[in-house]
Design an enzyme around this catalytic site. Structure first.
Site, short mmCIF file in Angstrom:
data_model
loop_
_atom_site.label_atom_id
_atom_site.label_comp_id
_atom_site.label_asym_id
_atom_site.label_seq_id
_atom_site.Cartn_x
_atom_site.Cartn_y
_atom_site.Cartn_z
N GLU A 64 -6.18 13.71 0.19
CA GLU A 64 -6.59 12.29 0.25
C GLU A 64 -7.88 12.10 1.05
OE1 GLU A 64 -4.92 10.35 -1.68
OE2 GLU A 64 -3.55 12.00 -2.10
N HIS A 198 2.51 3.66 -7.94
CA HIS A 198 1.58 3.44 -6.82
C HIS A 198 1.99 2.18 -6.02
CE1 HIS A 198 -1.71 6.15 -6.20
NE2 HIS A 198 -2.44 5.23 -5.61
N ASP A 202 -1.75 1.90 0.38
CA ASP A 202 -2.36 3.18 0.77
C ASP A 202 -1.23 4.17 1.04
OD1 ASP A 202 -4.24 5.05 1.40
OD2 ASP A 202 -4.94 4.09 3.24
N ASN A 204 0.05 6.49 -1.03
CA ASN A 204 0.92 6.84 -2.15
C ASN A 204 0.93 8.33 -2.47
OD1 ASN A 204 1.78 4.05 -3.30
ND2 ASN A 204 -0.42 3.84 -3.02
N GLY A 205 -0.24 8.96 -2.44
CA GLY A 205 -0.32 10.38 -2.78
C GLY A 205 0.48 11.24 -1.82
N LEU A 207 2.90 10.32 0.20
CA LEU A 207 4.33 10.02 0.14
C LEU A 207 4.95 10.61 -1.13
CD1 LEU A 207 6.55 8.71 1.68
CD2 LEU A 207 5.95 6.51 0.69
N ARG A 209 4.02 13.34 -2.65
CA ARG A 209 4.19 14.78 -2.45
C ARG A 209 5.31 15.07 -1.46
NH1 ARG A 209 -1.24 14.10 -3.34
NH2 ARG A 209 -1.78 13.79 -1.15
#
EC number: 2.7.7.108
Length: 372
Positions: A64, A198, A202, A204-205, A207, A209
């Site tokens: 990120e 999503h 902010d 999201n990526g 969380l 994973r």
């Protein structure tokens, strides 16, 4: 032309080619089973593999855009100071690690639900960039994905509207709670669907994973939620993002699931090798610590250094549960003289000395940072 917000597919999916998936599933499950067997053979896996958990936090945050290395995070934790910008990056990594550990504790009593996801998000976003954007609360406005500063009209991907999002989240929660044909395929679908929805402004990526090891544990694939995929996903970042995008643009769930299963297989093999290497190092160090220190605290000292491979003398005293500062400093000097530890920063005034365990950091980073 402005992209319309996507409408996520309902889960479970129909129309998957299970014959093709079977060719990817078998090696992925076998690699995971071998990794799980390796974990099962390590008596104190949580201690020995603590650096791997920290490395996952670093790599997932780096995807990120966070710029902080494992060594910087560990040295910061030991008391080293950095610039304000670097400190912010390090805080994001430390939040991620804390959220992972909190989730592992939570899963002993309850499954993954939207409530747990919100709690993890609140911790993940505490006192970091994006922390002012309602941590722990699902978004109420439209968001979109693109390069920084990209307007909605030029977005690469537009997640579902807040109204559609809520129904999709409820569907995802029900899907996670139930059973699909195969748990690994279910994990691949759940991870992708979370990223498509999503649901937060902010984070999201990271969380999404984080959900990977949690669901592997919840579905009984692993005995501990300690499987991390970010190393592979960072290496294959373009393919990772393109495969996710192909789901909403072309309905290509098949391609995404095959990509994900391949990632699991590769990373499971890597994780197995790394866990074995760390365990071998630990076993070889037990007699060495006893011989070098001649102390009843030898094993406790070893465990402290595996938990914190970069450590200050004050924390070493506490983690090793040594009741005398002089004894702790003597042990540290013995280990430095023997070459096991390296002094990073000498003590000065009230500042404690900082030490590094080079062999363990090198294994975790996957490269020789400190020399042999």
């Amino acid at each position: 032309m402005t992209r319309a917000p996507c409408i996520p597919d309902r889960l479970p999916l129909d129309g998957l080619d299970w014959k093709r998936l079977a060719r990817c599933l078998s090696p992925a499950m076998l690699a995971l089973a071998r990794y799980d067997g390796t974990l099962d053979g390590i008596v104190n896996a949580a201690v020995l593999l603590s650096p791997i958990t920290s490395q996952e936090a670093v790599l997932s945050s780096r995807i990120e855009g966070t710029q902080a290395s494992l060594t910087e995070v560990l040295q910061h934790e030991a008391g080293e100071a950095y610039s304000a910008a670097k400190e912010r990056d390090i805080q994001e990594v430390m939040n991620y690690r804390r959220a992972l550990l909190m989730a592992e504790e939570a899963l002993r009593e309850r499954p993954v639900t939207l409530q747990l996801i919100r709690e993890l998000h609140a911790l993940l976003m505490q006192n970091v960039r994006g922390g002012d954007q309602t941590p722990g609360a699902f978004r109420t406005m439209q968001n979109w994905i693109g390069k920084k500063g990209t307007p909605l009209e030029q977005a690469r991907f537009v997640p579902p509207s807040p109204i559609v999002m809520r129904d999709a989240l409820d569907n995802l929660e029900s899907y996670i709670a139930g059973d699909d044909v195969d748990p690994l395929v279910q994990l691949a679908v759940a991870h992708a669907q979370f990223e498509i929805i999503h649901p937060f402004n902010d984070g999201n990526g990271r969380l999404g994973r984080m959900l990977i090891p949690l669901l592997l544990f919840q579905k009984g694939v692993l005995q501990r939620p300690m499987f991390y995929l970010s190393e592979y996903l960072e290496e294959e970042d373009a393919a990772y993002r393109n495969r996710l995008l192909a789901i909403t643009e072309a309905g290509d769930w098949q391609g995404w699931i095959e990509f994900f299963l391949g990632a699991v297989e590769v990373q499971a093999r890597r994780n197995t090798d790394k866990a074995k290497e760390i365990h071998t190092l630990y076993e070889s160090m037990k007699p060495r610590f006893a011989e070098v220190t001649h102390s009843q605290y030898a094993v406790a000292a070893l465990d402290a250094l595996f938990t914190r491979p970069v450590i200050n003398s004050r924390d070493f005293l506490a983690l090793a549960r040594i009741d005398n500062r002089g004894t702790a400093n003597h042990l540290l000097r013995c280990l430095v003289d023997d070459g096991v530890l390296r002094l990073v920063r000498p003590a000065a005034g009230r500042r404690p000395a900082i030490y590094v365990f080079p062999e363990l950091v090198n294994i975790t980073e996957g490269r020789d940072l400190f020399g042999s």
